[in-house]
Design a protein around this motif. Structure first.
Motif, PDB file in Angstrom:
ATOM      1  N   ASP A  86      -3.985  -0.277  11.807  1.00 39.50           N
ATOM      2  CA  ASP A  86      -3.664  -1.499  11.055  1.00 39.50           C
ATOM      3  C   ASP A  86      -4.598  -1.656   9.851  1.00 39.50           C
ATOM      4  OD1 ASP A  86      -1.678  -2.210  12.781  1.00 39.50           O
ATOM      5  OD2 ASP A  86      -2.774  -3.831  13.757  1.00 39.50           O
ATOM      6  N   GLN A  87      -5.881  -1.356  10.055  1.00 39.46           N
ATOM      7  CA  GLN A  87      -6.796  -1.508   8.918  1.00 39.46           C
ATOM      8  C   GLN A  87      -6.515  -0.468   7.832  1.00 39.46           C
ATOM      9  OE1 GLN A  87     -11.073  -0.659   9.105  1.00 39.46           O
ATOM     10  NE2 GLN A  87     -11.464  -2.379   7.732  1.00 39.46           N
ATOM     11  N   GLY A  88      -6.167   0.764   8.251  1.00 39.39           N
ATOM     12  CA  GLY A  88      -5.832   1.791   7.259  1.00 39.39           C
ATOM     13  C   GLY A  88      -4.654   1.345   6.410  1.00 39.39           C
ATOM     14  N   ILE A  89      -3.651   0.770   7.065  1.00 36.23           N
ATOM     15  CA  ILE A  89      -2.460   0.292   6.355  1.00 36.23           C
ATOM     16  C   ILE A  89      -2.863  -0.816   5.378  1.00 36.23           C
ATOM     17  CG2 ILE A  89      -0.234  -0.908   6.679  1.00 36.23           C
ATOM     18  CD1 ILE A  89      -0.185   0.515   9.527  1.00 36.23           C
ATOM     19  N   ASP A  90      -3.640  -1.759   5.882  1.00 37.69           N
ATOM     20  CA  ASP A  90      -4.065  -2.891   5.049  1.00 37.69           C
ATOM     21  C   ASP A  90      -4.879  -2.430   3.838  1.00 37.69           C
ATOM     22  OD1 ASP A  90      -4.271  -5.703   4.589  1.00 37.69           O
ATOM     23  OD2 ASP A  90      -6.348  -5.598   5.249  1.00 37.69           O
TER      24      ASP A  90
END
Ligand SMILES: Cc1ncc(COP(=O)(O)O)c(C=O)c1O
Length: 351
Positions: A86-90
């Motif tokens: 999720d953080q990579g996407i964000d």
């Protein structure tokens, strides 16, 4: 008047249905998780870390980037660690968004893409997957404009399990050199399909992965992102220095020392459980989308009743709409769990 930006005030939080997920009461087939606990070596490594009396220290990551790069087959300058995928996407959305930017997010898909785009006030174009055609590649390419900043390739996609070929992704990357092509390989170990070898040739692709599924540690929030070295350097300036917690690093290092455990789990799910469940779905005439991951999106008649019945029988599955039609996304567990699920499903209408 709120001090918060207006478009953020208008947002609603992404709230996955976590309520009542009691593993003692239910077999959890609703979040595409690993359905058995991680191995002893991971538990021991975590215990040892706690006993070492170092919880008061800030995280120090050691050689985790090099070890992951080795596992993934990239150069260590092409990889960064993240707090879950999720953080990579964000990070990708945050780093590329600009006023008036557009995101192409084929749907239905994983909710976080929409949330990240909306936080950046991007407008969203959402061509639809179809059971026959899969990823709507032609519509995606026709939707590209000079304002397109992100194109999502969820590979395989959640909830439908559809895979996009490397050739198609290359077509998209070539058609939108000014946009980030975000390839979400959350289920990589199940699908065994990856775009990683193309990182050297395509400077606009970003591949995210996670330890939340096959590796069995969503609670620890650990993922990684791979791209061209200059992209990784830039994204590392957006991520905080301690965003990944030390327990995640300890567990991931222990897991990487024993990859055979993951291979055995994946083989059990993909080679035994999934064919078993697919054969049963076919026998009972229940339609489903063919999937490259550890879940199947099924469309029984009266899906809501079936979901409720399964819950009464001790199984949680996830309702997911396709247009106006309700389907059930069912995580594939180990063979024993799937046999119990099928037996419970067959009892429908008996009581
Ligand atoms: C397609 C997809 N990407 C990303 C994620 C989130 O993974 P993580 O737990 O690593 O943030 C999920 C979780 O269900 C997912 O289905």
């Amino acid at each position: 008047m709120s001090v918060i930006k207006n478009h953020i005030v208008q947002l609603s939080a992404y709230k996955p249905p976590l309520e009542g997920r009691d593993p003692d009461a239910y077999t959890l087939l609703d979040f595409n998780e690993r359905t058995i606990p991680v191995g002893d070596s991971i538990r021991q490594a975590l215990h040892q870390y706690i006993d070492s009396g170092r919880l008061q220290m800030y995280p120090s990551y050691g050689d985790i980037v090099e070890r992951l790069a080795d596992y993934a087959g990239v150069d260590s300058h092409q990889l960064m660690i993240t707090n879950g995928s999720d953080q990579g996407i964000d990070l990708v959305f945050r780093a590329v968004a600009a006023p008036g930017a557009e995101a192409i997010i084929p749907g239905p898909s994983f909710a976080i893409y929409h949330q990240c785009a909306k936080v950046e006030a991007m407008s969203i174009v959402e061509p639809q997957y179809t059971k026959q055609g899969g990823y709507p590649v032609d519509q995606v390419i026709s939707a590209i404009t000079p304002q397109t900043r992100v194109i999502i390739v969820s590979n395989p996609n959640n909830p439908c399990g559809t895979l996009v070929s490397s050739e198609m992704i290359t077509r998209i990357a070539d058609a939108a050199p000014h946009a980030a092509i975000l390839i979400d390989e959350c289920y990589f170990e199940f699908s065994q399909h990856t775009m990683v070898p193309s990182i050297n040739d395509l400077p606009n692709i970003f591949v995210t992965r996670t330890f939340s599924k096959t590796w069995g540690m969503p609670s620890l929030r650990f993922g990684y992102l791979m791209s061209a070295p200059e992209n990784i350097t830039a994204l590392c300036s957006v991520r905080g220095p301690y965003d990944i917690n030390q327990m995640a690093i300890v567990a991931a290092k222990a897991a990487l020392s024993n990859p055979d455990d993951v291979t055995a789990y994946v083989n059990n799910i993909m080679q035994t459980s999934k064919p078993l469940f697919e054969a049963w779905l076919q026998k009972t005439g229940i339609e489903y989308w063919s999937s490259a991951a550890n879940y199947l999106w099924c469309f029984p008649e009266c899906a809501r009743d079936v979901g409720n019945h399964l819950q009464d029988q001790g199984f949680l599955v996830r309702p997911k709409m396709y247009g106006d039609t309700l389907g059930l996304r069912i995580t594939i567990g180990i063979p024993e769990q799937m046999k119990s699920l099928m037996a419970a499903w067959e009892k429908i209408g008996e009581s």
